[in-house]
Design a protein around this motif. Sequence first.
Motif, short mmCIF file in Angstrom:
data_model
loop_
_atom_site.label_atom_id
_atom_site.label_comp_id
_atom_site.label_asym_id
_atom_site.label_seq_id
_atom_site.Cartn_x
_atom_site.Cartn_y
_atom_site.Cartn_z
N GLU A 24 33.77 20.33 -11.14
CA GLU A 24 33.96 20.66 -12.54
C GLU A 24 33.49 22.08 -12.84
O GLU A 24 34.13 22.82 -13.60
CB GLU A 24 33.20 19.65 -13.41
CG GLU A 24 33.51 19.77 -14.89
CD GLU A 24 32.73 18.76 -15.72
OE1 GLU A 24 32.70 18.93 -16.95
OE2 GLU A 24 32.14 17.82 -15.13
N GLN A 33 29.08 17.97 -14.54
CA GLN A 33 28.86 16.72 -13.82
C GLN A 33 28.72 16.95 -12.32
O GLN A 33 27.88 16.36 -11.66
CB GLN A 33 30.03 15.75 -14.09
CG GLN A 33 30.19 15.36 -15.54
CD GLN A 33 29.00 14.59 -16.08
OE1 GLN A 33 28.36 13.82 -15.35
NE2 GLN A 33 28.66 14.82 -17.35
N ASP A 34 29.55 17.83 -11.76
CA ASP A 34 29.51 18.11 -10.32
C ASP A 34 30.03 19.53 -10.06
O ASP A 34 30.41 20.25 -10.99
CB ASP A 34 30.33 17.08 -9.53
CG ASP A 34 31.75 16.94 -10.08
OD1 ASP A 34 32.12 17.76 -10.93
OD2 ASP A 34 32.47 16.02 -9.64
N LYS A 85 25.59 20.36 -19.38
CA LYS A 85 25.54 20.46 -17.92
C LYS A 85 26.85 19.95 -17.31
O LYS A 85 27.44 19.00 -17.81
CB LYS A 85 24.36 19.62 -17.42
CG LYS A 85 23.93 19.95 -16.01
CD LYS A 85 22.67 19.15 -15.67
CE LYS A 85 22.20 19.47 -14.26
NZ LYS A 85 20.99 18.71 -13.91
N ASN A 107 36.66 21.89 -21.28
CA ASN A 107 35.26 21.69 -21.71
C ASN A 107 34.82 22.78 -22.68
O ASN A 107 34.17 22.50 -23.70
CB ASN A 107 34.33 21.66 -20.50
CG ASN A 107 34.55 20.43 -19.64
OD1 ASN A 107 35.09 19.43 -20.11
ND2 ASN A 107 34.15 20.50 -18.38
#
Length: 457
Positions: free
Chosen positions: A42, A38-39, A36, A58
């Motif tokens: 991102e 983070q915000d 998932k 990522n």
Amino acid sequence: LQVLNEKKLQEVDSLWKEFETPEKANKIVKLKHFEKFQDTTEALAASTALVEGKLSKNLKKILKKIVAKDAHEQLAVADAKLGGVIKEKLNLSCIHSPMVTELMRGIRSQIEGLITGLPSREMAAMCLGLAHSLSRYKLKFSPDKVDTMIIQAISLLDDLDKELNNYIMRCREWYGWHFPELGKIITDNLTYCKCVRKVGDRSNFASSDVSDILPEEIEEDVKAAAEISMGTEVSEEDINNIIHLCDQVIEISEYRTQLYDYLKNRMMAIAPNLTVMVGELVGARLIAHAGSLLNLAKHPASTVQLLGAEKALFRALKTKRDTPKFGLIYHASLVGQTNAKNKGKISRMLAAKTALTIRYDALGENTSAEMGAENRLKVETRLRLLEERGIRRISGTGKALAKTDKYQNKSEIKVFDPSGDSTLPVVSKKRKIQEVEEQDTEVPVKAKKFKAEVKGE
């Protein structure tokens, strides 16, 4: 996600049937790893990287951890460009085909059933927020870069000018019945309306002080004209209506000044280089005519030169006559200050430089007006050269001085000319012989006539 049954993927046309329900979808693909964000920031960075065909940090970490274990299997990617980057950096075999596209479509339709632990409401909110953020990024959205405000402002400015002209014409004609001499003395429209609003009836001019509106000399002329005016008398109600119209004219004029300042500031914020080149009014009209600054940036210089003169252009093409040389760009100060002979050359060069500044403003990151100032200086230098060349031709300097006549060897020995000594008229010999012959022929004729007359007597 890992594909469980690869045989069913071969039938591309009927693949959508395998994703009609979450149960069917789980038989085709299986969740292998889920991470998932983070915000939203991102998530936006990862999404923009995918859109541009780049490999985010990522995604690179996940591929190294998870997919590297099953390096012998192929990785299905929705973007061929991204697949090339993954293969180059991680040495993983990627596949992109219509079958992969259909598979991705099926996974998106059943994403809630394949990924457990995410409420549907939360998923919808995240998708909406990410979609808005991504759209803003794609459009490079900035409140200072909205050219819609410029289009509306310049259109409103033109409408205000038309309405002001109508109102002022009506005011001058209406009050002219009462005091016709005032219109010839006061030429400025706004001053005229202020004067009428302050004084009202012409009989009040003698006792009114309008020194804050008019200069002293004009004030004396107005008071003198008011005493001997030939205008008709009007009622107080008529004067009140005229004063109300003057109020409207003054208010609209003040709002127009405010709107012009607003337009100037917006143009310097959105298209500073274009504003420096052609001015805020011409630049705003070009943007409004094209629809947006981005659309204007797509036009070539020849189109920018003729924007606003489309009707004349197609009429000239239809009748096979000379095409126009300028459109809206004619009102730029650089074109206006040159003579009629060079207007076409300057408008062509100005359009070329203006097209560059438009693209710099629309697509560049820098917001300074240095490029516009440099290009304007080039056009001004060219204009000066053209004008100086014209002056040289008229005065005979420059290239005309460089021309030399063909060399001829002339003798310096002078010979005396005796023709200037005689004061008698020079008669040629041929002339003398002719006169003598005429005299000889005339004498016997006269003698014959005389003899004939004697015989007759």
